[in-house]
Design an enzyme around this catalytic site. Sequence first.
Site, short mmCIF file in Angstrom:
data_model
loop_
_atom_site.label_atom_id
_atom_site.label_comp_id
_atom_site.label_asym_id
_atom_site.label_seq_id
_atom_site.Cartn_x
_atom_site.Cartn_y
_atom_site.Cartn_z
CD GLU A 107 -10.80 -12.55 -49.91
OE1 GLU A 107 -9.80 -13.25 -49.68
OE2 GLU A 107 -11.72 -12.39 -49.07
CD GLU A 108 -14.15 -12.85 -46.56
OE1 GLU A 108 -13.71 -14.02 -46.56
OE2 GLU A 108 -13.72 -11.98 -45.79
CG HIS A 162 -13.74 -15.34 -41.48
ND1 HIS A 162 -13.60 -16.31 -42.45
CD2 HIS A 162 -13.45 -14.18 -42.11
CE1 HIS A 162 -13.23 -15.76 -43.59
NE2 HIS A 162 -13.12 -14.46 -43.40
CG ASP A 209 -11.57 -10.59 -43.56
OD1 ASP A 209 -11.07 -10.03 -44.55
OD2 ASP A 209 -11.97 -11.77 -43.57
CG ASP A 246 -16.76 -10.41 -50.43
OD1 ASP A 246 -15.70 -9.78 -50.58
OD2 ASP A 246 -16.83 -11.65 -50.59
CD GLU A 292 -7.98 -10.18 -47.02
OE1 GLU A 292 -8.54 -10.12 -45.91
OE2 GLU A 292 -8.52 -10.66 -48.04
#
Length: 408
Positions: free
Chosen positions: A147-148, A373, A113, A82, A175
């Site tokens: 995850e986000e 982001h 990301d 995601d 990551e």
Amino acid sequence: MTSKGPEEEHPSVTLFRQYLRIRTVQPKPDYGAAVAFFEETARQLGLGCQKVEVAPGYVVTVLTWPGTNPTLSSILLNSHTDVVPVFKEHWSHDPFEAFKDSEGYIYARGAQDMKCVSIQYLEAVRRLKVEGHRFPRTIHMTFVPDEEVGGHQGMELFVQRPEFHALRAGFALDEGIANPTDAFTVFYSERSPWWVRVTSTGRPGHASRFMEDTAAEKLHKVVNSILAFREKEWQRLQSNPHLKEGSVTSVNLTKLEGGVAYNVIPATMSASFDFRVAPDVDFKAFEEQLQSWCQAAGEGVTLEFAQKWMHPQVTPTDDSNPWWAAFSRVCKDMNLTLEPEIMPAATDNRYIRAVGVPALGFSPMNRTPVLLHDHDERLHEAVFLRGVDIYTRLLPALASVPALPSDS
């Protein structure tokens, strides 16, 4: 750095851009398309593929390259599928077009990301398989959702399932972050997210009066105490050049709530804070400090946790850790400068470490501005391809670590 024309584009870059076009954007990610993408890639590479639905609509896809010695623990290469939302009006190009400019920069949400890392794993495995390699340890690649937004419908559930335990992971990579210098950042631990809501109750009344014991006055005292702590940690970070952001505890006031009208003193007000607690903090003592600030403000002041991670783990970065020894030796051989740090935010690695698997956070992107982001998130194709080269060297070393006591 300049870009190759479309007819000359490296196939790994083409696959990367294809994955970037899948709209796995929160809050409604197209997880089905991502799972289908990895199923097809597994078929092309001759890898095993397992789908584990950890919650309705939340599937972890596991691709497996078996090793020659099944008695050894495996290498786990994790990445999330995601990505965070976008504000298209602030982008130079469509964030889901994976536009590549004439210089070779690929603009897309997830470019840093962390869709780059997902494809780097796959392309390194592809290259090693084509060259005819096999290694003692099995390599698993996990592609996880959610995850986000905390990983609560993803890795947090997956590590509790028998399918995860069956992987017999001995070491994991997940990551990291870009580094604008020549060095590469590698994370060996993470700060723990504590989301705290302080609620203050007091005497209501008409706003023209000087009322005593109001909710706002008491809440103000707690806010002042917490922001004074914030300033102390900020000054500690600023005054010590050897400290990185992840080495101190951060806090930000993120929400204020209360009141019904301009002329009514509210009976209840609240403030919400996002703490990121450093792993060397005494968690029990720190929680007691928070409680004492509330008590000092007066009666009717309480706190509650919306999130409270209590399992900080540190992966050793010295030769006592054979995984670190193998990882760092490859980087040294490739003349890569490593900067070991504590991750300031939270990733799925916290769930992996919490079940006893040593893990590092590593995204091989140096000489690259940190744009995760951010508007116009982008990655140069040369940096991306260099990352494939790095994993192509790392995986043989990690998957060939000799038998360890923990393997049994």
